[in-house]
Scaffold this active site. Structure first.
Site, PDB file in Angstrom:
ATOM      1  N   SER A 112       0.897  -1.056  -0.142  1.00 46.48           N
ATOM      2  CA  SER A 112       0.106  -0.284   0.073  1.00 46.48           C
ATOM      3  C   SER A 112       0.509   1.567  -0.053  1.00 46.48           C
ATOM      4  O   SER A 112       2.047   1.247   0.456  1.00 46.48           O
ATOM      5  CB  SER A 112      -0.559   0.086   1.693  1.00 46.48           C
ATOM      6  N   TYR A 161      -2.059  -1.459  10.549  1.00 43.90           N
ATOM      7  CA  TYR A 161      -1.910  -1.011   9.483  1.00 43.90           C
ATOM      8  C   TYR A 161      -1.245  -0.577   8.127  1.00 43.90           C
ATOM      9  O   TYR A 161      -0.418  -1.781   7.357  1.00 43.90           O
ATOM     10  CB  TYR A 161      -3.419  -1.178   8.426  1.00 43.90           C
TER      11      TYR A 161
HETATM   12  N1  LIG Z   1      -8.846  -0.836  -2.354  1.00 46.10           N
HETATM   13  C1  LIG Z   1      -7.521  -0.197  -1.433  1.00 46.10           C
HETATM   14  O1  LIG Z   1      -7.596   1.412  -1.967  1.00 46.10           O
HETATM   15  C2  LIG Z   1      -6.343  -0.511  -1.243  1.00 46.10           C
HETATM   16  C3  LIG Z   1      -5.075  -0.122  -1.009  1.00 46.10           C
HETATM   17  C4  LIG Z   1      -3.930   0.127  -0.972  1.00 46.10           C
HETATM   18  C5  LIG Z   1      -3.758  -1.716  -0.777  1.00 46.10           C
HETATM   19  N2  LIG Z   1      -5.259  -2.104  -1.075  1.00 46.10           N
HETATM   20  C6  LIG Z   1      -4.777  -3.670   0.022  1.00 46.10           C
HETATM   21  O2  LIG Z   1      -5.682  -4.844  -1.542  1.00 46.10           O
HETATM   22  C7  LIG Z   1      -5.623  -5.576  -0.896  1.00 46.10           C
HETATM   23  C8  LIG Z   1      -6.728  -5.993  -1.105  1.00 46.10           C
HETATM   24  O3  LIG Z   1      -8.173  -5.237  -0.803  1.00 46.10           O
HETATM   25  P1  LIG Z   1      -9.265  -4.819  -1.448  1.00 46.10           P
HETATM   26  O4  LIG Z   1      -9.290  -3.492  -1.438  1.00 46.10           O
HETATM   27  O5  LIG Z   1      -9.631  -6.113  -3.168  1.00 46.10           O
HETATM   28  O6  LIG Z   1     -10.174  -5.410  -0.284  1.00 46.10           O
HETATM   29  P2  LIG Z   1     -11.446  -5.577  -0.318  1.00 46.10           P
HETATM   30  O7  LIG Z   1     -12.434  -6.292  -1.626  1.00 46.10           O
HETATM   31  O8  LIG Z   1     -12.234  -6.493   1.043  1.00 46.10           O
HETATM   32  O9  LIG Z   1     -10.842  -7.829  -0.512  1.00 46.10           O
HETATM   33  C9  LIG Z   1     -10.297  -8.479   0.131  1.00 46.10           C
HETATM   34  C10 LIG Z   1     -10.347 -10.095  -0.005  1.00 46.10           C
HETATM   35  O10 LIG Z   1      -9.164 -10.625   0.940  1.00 46.10           O
HETATM   36  C11 LIG Z   1      -9.911 -11.808   1.493  1.00 46.10           C
HETATM   37  N3  LIG Z   1      -9.116 -11.930   3.300  1.00 46.10           N
HETATM   38  C12 LIG Z   1      -9.784 -11.038   4.309  1.00 46.10           C
HETATM   39  N4  LIG Z   1      -8.550 -11.628   4.967  1.00 46.10           N
HETATM   40  C13 LIG Z   1      -8.496 -12.627   5.283  1.00 46.10           C
HETATM   41  C14 LIG Z   1      -7.450 -13.694   5.371  1.00 46.10           C
HETATM   42  N5  LIG Z   1      -6.940 -13.869   6.050  1.00 46.10           N
HETATM   43  N6  LIG Z   1      -7.172 -14.661   4.758  1.00 46.10           N
HETATM   44  C15 LIG Z   1      -7.506 -14.964   2.982  1.00 46.10           C
HETATM   45  N7  LIG Z   1      -8.371 -14.252   2.899  1.00 46.10           N
HETATM   46  C16 LIG Z   1      -8.612 -13.051   3.265  1.00 46.10           C
HETATM   47  C17 LIG Z   1     -11.618 -11.456   2.247  1.00 46.10           C
HETATM   48  O11 LIG Z   1     -12.487 -12.596   1.853  1.00 46.10           O
HETATM   49  P3  LIG Z   1     -12.998 -12.379   2.973  1.00 46.10           P
HETATM   50  O12 LIG Z   1     -13.233 -11.061   4.029  1.00 46.10           O
HETATM   51  O13 LIG Z   1     -14.035 -13.360   3.127  1.00 46.10           O
HETATM   52  O14 LIG Z   1     -12.144 -13.702   3.449  1.00 46.10           O
HETATM   53  C18 LIG Z   1     -11.270 -10.921   0.496  1.00 46.10           C
HETATM   54  O15 LIG Z   1     -11.217 -11.584  -1.197  1.00 46.10           O
HETATM   55  C19 LIG Z   1      -5.799  -6.038   1.060  1.00 46.10           C
HETATM   56  O16 LIG Z   1      -4.072  -6.395   1.013  1.00 46.10           O
HETATM   57  C20 LIG Z   1      -5.338  -4.616   1.315  1.00 46.10           C
HETATM   58  O17 LIG Z   1      -3.977  -4.007   2.010  1.00 46.10           O
HETATM   59  C21 LIG Z   1      -6.077  -1.965  -1.249  1.00 46.10           C
END
Ligand SMILES: NC(=O)c1ccc[n+]([C@@H]2O[C@H](COP(=O)([O-])OP(=O)(O)OC[C@H]3O[C@@H](n4cnc5c(N)ncnc54)[C@H](OP(=O)(O)O)[C@@H]3O)[C@@H](O)[C@H]2O)c1
Length: 246
Positions: free
Chosen positions: A140, A153
Protein backbone atom coordinates in the site's frame (compact mmCIF):
# COMPACT_ATOMS: atom_id res chain seq x y z
CA UNK A 1 2.87 -15.15 -21.91
CA UNK A 2 3.35 -18.90 -21.62
CA UNK A 3 0.30 -20.57 -20.49
CA UNK A 4 -0.05 -23.57 -18.47
CA UNK A 5 1.00 -21.47 -15.54
CA UNK A 6 -0.84 -21.79 -12.25
CA UNK A 7 -1.44 -18.86 -9.91
CA UNK A 8 -2.60 -18.82 -6.30
CA UNK A 9 -4.21 -15.46 -5.49
CA UNK A 10 -5.05 -15.05 -1.82
CA UNK A 11 -8.08 -12.94 -0.95
CA UNK A 12 -9.51 -13.22 -4.46
CA UNK A 13 -13.24 -13.48 -3.76
CA UNK A 14 -13.54 -9.68 -3.98
CA UNK A 15 -11.99 -6.40 -5.11
CA UNK A 16 -8.38 -6.38 -6.33
CA UNK A 17 -7.84 -10.14 -5.97
CA UNK A 18 -10.98 -10.94 -7.99
CA UNK A 19 -9.87 -8.58 -10.76
CA UNK A 20 -6.48 -10.29 -10.82
CA UNK A 21 -8.14 -13.71 -11.04
CA UNK A 22 -10.21 -12.56 -14.03
CA UNK A 23 -7.27 -10.88 -15.74
CA UNK A 24 -4.85 -13.76 -15.22
CA UNK A 25 -7.48 -16.22 -16.45
CA UNK A 26 -8.03 -14.09 -19.56
CA UNK A 27 -4.29 -14.45 -20.24
CA UNK A 28 -4.59 -18.25 -19.99
CA UNK A 29 -3.40 -18.87 -16.45
CA UNK A 30 -5.09 -21.42 -14.25
CA UNK A 31 -6.12 -19.84 -10.97
CA UNK A 32 -6.63 -20.88 -7.36
CA UNK A 33 -9.21 -18.48 -5.87
CA UNK A 34 -9.15 -18.04 -2.09
CA UNK A 35 -10.83 -16.25 0.78
CA UNK A 36 -11.15 -16.84 4.50
CA UNK A 37 -14.85 -16.02 4.80
CA UNK A 38 -16.80 -15.28 1.63
CA UNK A 39 -16.98 -18.81 0.26
CA UNK A 40 -20.03 -18.37 -1.99
CA UNK A 41 -18.46 -15.40 -3.80
CA UNK A 42 -15.17 -17.26 -4.21
CA UNK A 43 -16.84 -20.37 -5.59
CA UNK A 44 -18.97 -18.30 -7.95
CA UNK A 45 -15.91 -16.50 -9.34
CA UNK A 46 -13.98 -19.75 -9.81
CA UNK A 47 -16.96 -21.23 -11.67
CA UNK A 48 -17.03 -18.25 -14.06
CA UNK A 49 -13.36 -18.65 -15.06
CA UNK A 50 -12.19 -21.10 -17.74
CA UNK A 51 -9.99 -23.17 -15.40
CA UNK A 52 -10.05 -22.26 -11.72
CA UNK A 53 -10.63 -23.83 -8.34
CA UNK A 54 -11.70 -22.23 -5.04
CA UNK A 55 -10.21 -23.02 -1.64
CA UNK A 56 -11.37 -21.52 1.63
CA UNK A 57 -8.51 -20.76 4.00
CA UNK A 58 -7.19 -18.08 6.33
CA UNK A 59 -3.63 -17.07 5.40
CA UNK A 60 -2.88 -16.28 9.04
CA UNK A 61 -3.43 -19.94 9.94
CA UNK A 62 -0.29 -21.98 9.12
CA UNK A 63 -2.23 -25.18 8.31
CA UNK A 64 -4.61 -23.24 6.05
CA UNK A 65 -1.68 -21.59 4.24
CA UNK A 66 -0.18 -25.01 3.51
CA UNK A 67 -3.58 -26.31 2.39
CA UNK A 68 -4.08 -23.40 -0.04
CA UNK A 69 -0.75 -24.23 -1.68
CA UNK A 70 -1.52 -27.96 -1.65
CA UNK A 71 -4.78 -27.28 -3.52
CA UNK A 72 -2.76 -25.89 -6.43
CA UNK A 73 -0.44 -28.91 -6.45
CA UNK A 74 -3.22 -31.49 -6.03
CA UNK A 75 -5.35 -29.87 -8.74
CA UNK A 76 -2.79 -28.78 -11.31
CA UNK A 77 0.50 -30.45 -10.33
CA UNK A 78 2.46 -27.17 -10.25
CA UNK A 79 2.61 -23.64 -8.92
CA UNK A 80 4.22 -20.76 -10.79
CA UNK A 81 2.73 -17.59 -9.32
CA UNK A 82 1.77 -16.57 -5.79
CA UNK A 83 -0.07 -13.30 -5.23
CA UNK A 84 -0.29 -12.35 -1.56
CA UNK A 85 -3.30 -10.08 -1.81
CA UNK A 86 -5.35 -11.04 1.27
CA UNK A 87 -5.31 -8.17 3.73
CA UNK A 88 -7.02 -6.87 6.83
CA UNK A 89 -7.39 -3.47 8.44
CA UNK A 90 -9.25 -1.42 11.03
CA UNK A 91 -10.29 2.13 10.25
CA UNK A 92 -8.79 4.13 13.16
CA UNK A 93 -7.76 7.80 12.68
CA UNK A 94 -3.97 8.08 12.94
CA UNK A 95 -4.21 10.63 15.78
CA UNK A 96 -6.36 8.34 17.98
CA UNK A 97 -3.48 6.49 19.67
CA UNK A 98 -5.66 5.26 22.53
CA UNK A 99 -7.93 3.35 20.15
CA UNK A 100 -5.12 1.02 19.08
CA UNK A 101 -4.51 -1.86 21.44
CA UNK A 102 -2.19 -4.85 21.24
CA UNK A 103 -5.03 -6.95 19.83
CA UNK A 104 -5.30 -4.68 16.81
CA UNK A 105 -1.56 -4.93 16.20
CA UNK A 106 -1.60 -8.71 16.50
CA UNK A 107 -4.66 -9.16 14.26
CA UNK A 108 -3.29 -7.02 11.45
CA UNK A 109 0.30 -8.30 11.60
CA UNK A 110 -1.05 -11.88 11.67
CA UNK A 111 -2.84 -11.53 8.34
CA UNK A 112 -0.79 -8.88 6.53
CA UNK A 113 2.74 -9.98 7.46
CA UNK A 114 2.78 -13.48 8.99
CA UNK A 115 0.18 -14.56 6.43
CA UNK A 116 2.52 -13.52 3.60
CA UNK A 117 5.41 -15.34 5.26
CA UNK A 118 3.40 -18.54 5.70
CA UNK A 119 2.19 -18.51 2.11
CA UNK A 120 5.66 -17.87 0.69
CA UNK A 121 7.36 -20.55 2.77
CA UNK A 122 4.68 -23.10 1.84
CA UNK A 123 4.92 -22.17 -1.85
CA UNK A 124 8.70 -21.70 -2.19
CA UNK A 125 9.68 -25.29 -3.17
CA UNK A 126 7.02 -25.34 -5.89
CA UNK A 127 7.84 -21.84 -7.15
CA UNK A 128 11.52 -22.82 -7.37
CA UNK A 129 10.58 -25.93 -9.35
CA UNK A 130 8.49 -23.86 -11.76
CA UNK A 131 11.50 -22.43 -13.56
CA UNK A 132 9.89 -18.97 -13.68
CA UNK A 133 8.43 -18.51 -10.22
CA UNK A 134 6.97 -15.13 -9.32
CA UNK A 135 5.61 -13.71 -6.08
CA UNK A 136 3.62 -10.47 -6.03
CA UNK A 137 2.80 -8.99 -2.63
CA UNK A 138 0.04 -6.40 -2.36
CA UNK A 139 1.33 -3.58 -0.17
CA UNK A 140 0.00 0.00 0.00
CA UNK A 141 1.13 3.59 -0.44
CA UNK A 142 0.59 3.86 3.32
CA UNK A 143 3.77 1.76 3.76
CA UNK A 144 5.91 4.83 3.06
CA UNK A 145 3.69 7.83 3.87
CA UNK A 146 1.99 9.09 7.05
CA UNK A 147 -1.47 8.04 5.87
CA UNK A 148 -3.69 4.97 5.68
CA UNK A 149 -6.59 3.37 7.51
CA UNK A 150 -4.64 2.95 10.76
CA UNK A 151 -1.08 3.00 12.10
CA UNK A 152 -0.84 -0.81 12.55
CA UNK A 153 -2.08 -1.27 8.97
CA UNK A 154 0.51 1.14 7.54
CA UNK A 155 3.30 -0.47 9.58
CA UNK A 156 2.21 -3.94 8.43
CA UNK A 157 2.50 -2.82 4.80
CA UNK A 158 5.94 -1.29 5.48
CA UNK A 159 6.93 -4.74 6.72
CA UNK A 160 5.55 -6.24 3.50
CA UNK A 161 7.81 -3.93 1.46
CA UNK A 162 10.92 -5.00 3.35
CA UNK A 163 9.85 -8.65 3.39
CA UNK A 164 9.61 -8.35 -0.40
CA UNK A 165 13.22 -7.20 -0.62
CA UNK A 166 14.52 -9.83 1.80
CA UNK A 167 12.64 -12.66 0.08
CA UNK A 168 13.86 -11.47 -3.33
CA UNK A 169 17.43 -11.62 -2.03
CA UNK A 170 16.98 -15.22 -0.93
CA UNK A 171 14.68 -16.77 -3.55
CA UNK A 172 16.54 -15.67 -6.69
CA UNK A 173 17.51 -16.65 -9.27
CA UNK A 174 14.66 -19.15 -9.53
CA UNK A 175 11.94 -16.94 -8.05
CA UNK A 176 11.34 -13.18 -8.43
CA UNK A 177 9.59 -11.36 -5.59
CA UNK A 178 7.99 -7.94 -6.11
CA UNK A 179 5.24 -5.85 -4.54
CA UNK A 180 2.56 -3.43 -5.69
CA UNK A 181 1.68 -0.36 -3.65
CA UNK A 182 -1.85 0.70 -4.61
CA UNK A 183 -3.26 4.10 -3.76
CA UNK A 184 -7.00 4.54 -3.29
CA UNK A 185 -8.77 1.73 -5.18
CA UNK A 186 -12.55 1.40 -5.54
CA UNK A 187 -13.34 -1.93 -3.80
CA UNK A 188 -15.61 -3.19 -1.01
CA UNK A 189 -12.67 -2.53 1.36
CA UNK A 190 -14.29 0.81 2.30
CA UNK A 191 -17.81 -0.59 2.81
CA UNK A 192 -17.62 0.11 6.54
CA UNK A 193 -15.87 3.47 6.18
CA UNK A 194 -18.11 5.44 3.82
CA UNK A 195 -16.94 8.86 5.09
CA UNK A 196 -13.26 7.97 4.72
CA UNK A 197 -13.97 6.73 1.21
CA UNK A 198 -15.89 9.82 0.13
CA UNK A 199 -13.43 12.38 1.46
CA UNK A 200 -10.41 10.46 0.14
CA UNK A 201 -12.03 9.99 -3.28
CA UNK A 202 -12.85 13.70 -3.54
CA UNK A 203 -9.31 14.71 -2.53
CA UNK A 204 -7.70 12.29 -4.99
CA UNK A 205 -9.98 13.39 -7.82
CA UNK A 206 -9.15 17.04 -7.21
CA UNK A 207 -5.45 16.84 -6.43
CA UNK A 208 -3.63 13.97 -8.13
CA UNK A 209 -2.14 13.92 -11.66
CA UNK A 210 -4.53 11.31 -13.08
CA UNK A 211 -7.61 12.88 -11.40
CA UNK A 212 -9.39 9.68 -10.46
CA UNK A 213 -9.31 6.86 -7.93
CA UNK A 214 -7.96 3.50 -9.08
CA UNK A 215 -9.90 0.46 -10.19
CA UNK A 216 -9.15 -3.15 -9.26
CA UNK A 217 -8.32 -3.65 -12.95
CA UNK A 218 -5.58 -0.99 -12.71
CA UNK A 219 -3.88 -3.08 -10.02
CA UNK A 220 -4.43 -6.35 -11.93
CA UNK A 221 -2.66 -4.80 -14.93
CA UNK A 222 0.38 -3.98 -12.79
CA UNK A 223 0.42 -7.50 -11.33
CA UNK A 224 0.34 -8.98 -14.82
CA UNK A 225 3.36 -6.86 -15.75
CA UNK A 226 5.29 -8.16 -12.74
CA UNK A 227 4.58 -11.79 -13.66
CA UNK A 228 6.78 -11.41 -16.74
CA UNK A 229 9.19 -8.63 -15.73
CA UNK A 230 12.14 -11.01 -16.08
CA UNK A 231 14.86 -8.65 -14.77
CA UNK A 232 12.87 -7.07 -11.93
CA UNK A 233 12.95 -8.39 -8.39
CA UNK A 234 12.81 -6.86 -4.92
CA UNK A 235 10.88 -3.87 -6.27
CA UNK A 236 7.72 -2.08 -5.14
CA UNK A 237 5.61 -0.77 -8.02
CA UNK A 238 3.39 2.19 -7.10
CA UNK A 239 -0.10 2.21 -8.67
CA UNK A 240 -1.68 5.38 -7.31
CA UNK A 241 -2.42 7.72 -10.22
CA UNK A 242 0.60 9.82 -9.23
CA UNK A 243 -0.54 10.60 -5.69
CA UNK A 244 2.93 10.01 -4.26
CA UNK A 245 4.38 12.99 -6.12
CA UNK A 246 1.94 15.63 -4.87
N1 LIG B 1 -8.74 -0.80 -1.76
C1 LIG B 1 -7.69 0.00 -1.56
O1 LIG B 1 -7.78 1.24 -1.66
C2 LIG B 1 -6.35 -0.59 -1.22
C3 LIG B 1 -5.24 0.27 -1.19
C4 LIG B 1 -3.98 -0.25 -0.89
C5 LIG B 1 -3.84 -1.59 -0.63
N2 LIG B 1 -4.92 -2.42 -0.65
C6 LIG B 1 -4.69 -3.85 -0.37
O2 LIG B 1 -5.28 -4.61 -1.39
C7 LIG B 1 -5.59 -5.91 -0.89
C8 LIG B 1 -7.00 -6.30 -1.33
O3 LIG B 1 -7.91 -5.36 -0.81
P1 LIG B 1 -9.29 -4.96 -1.55
O4 LIG B 1 -9.36 -3.50 -1.57
O5 LIG B 1 -9.46 -5.71 -2.81
O6 LIG B 1 -10.33 -5.44 -0.43
P2 LIG B 1 -11.58 -6.45 -0.44
O7 LIG B 1 -12.43 -6.22 -1.64
O8 LIG B 1 -12.17 -6.32 0.92
O9 LIG B 1 -10.88 -7.89 -0.59
C9 LIG B 1 -10.14 -8.48 0.43
C10 LIG B 1 -10.06 -9.97 0.13
O10 LIG B 1 -9.20 -10.63 1.10
C11 LIG B 1 -9.92 -11.73 1.70
N3 LIG B 1 -9.35 -11.97 3.01
C12 LIG B 1 -9.38 -11.14 4.09
N4 LIG B 1 -8.71 -11.70 5.12
C13 LIG B 1 -8.24 -12.89 4.66
C14 LIG B 1 -7.46 -13.93 5.25
N5 LIG B 1 -7.05 -13.84 6.51
N6 LIG B 1 -7.16 -15.02 4.49
C15 LIG B 1 -7.59 -15.12 3.21
N7 LIG B 1 -8.32 -14.17 2.61
C16 LIG B 1 -8.65 -13.07 3.33
C17 LIG B 1 -11.37 -11.25 1.65
O11 LIG B 1 -12.32 -12.29 1.77
P3 LIG B 1 -12.95 -12.71 3.21
O12 LIG B 1 -12.97 -11.46 4.06
O13 LIG B 1 -14.29 -13.22 2.87
O14 LIG B 1 -12.03 -13.73 3.74
C18 LIG B 1 -11.41 -10.65 0.22
O15 LIG B 1 -11.48 -11.69 -0.75
C19 LIG B 1 -5.36 -5.85 0.62
O16 LIG B 1 -4.12 -6.44 0.93
C20 LIG B 1 -5.30 -4.35 0.91
O17 LIG B 1 -4.49 -4.06 2.03
C21 LIG B 1 -6.18 -1.95 -0.93
Amino acid sequence: MGENRVAVITGSSSGIGAAMARRFAAEGLRVVVNSAGSEAAGRELAAQLPDAVYVRGDVSDPADARRIVRTAIDTYGRLDVLVNNAGATRFIPLDDLDAVGADTWRDLLDVNVIGVWQMVTAAAPHLRASGAGAVVNVSSVSATRALGSSIPYAVSKAAVNHLTRLLASQLGPEVRVNAIAPGLIDTPWYAEAEEVWESSRDWITANTPLRRVGTPEDVAEAALYLLDAAYTTGDVLTVDGGRHIV
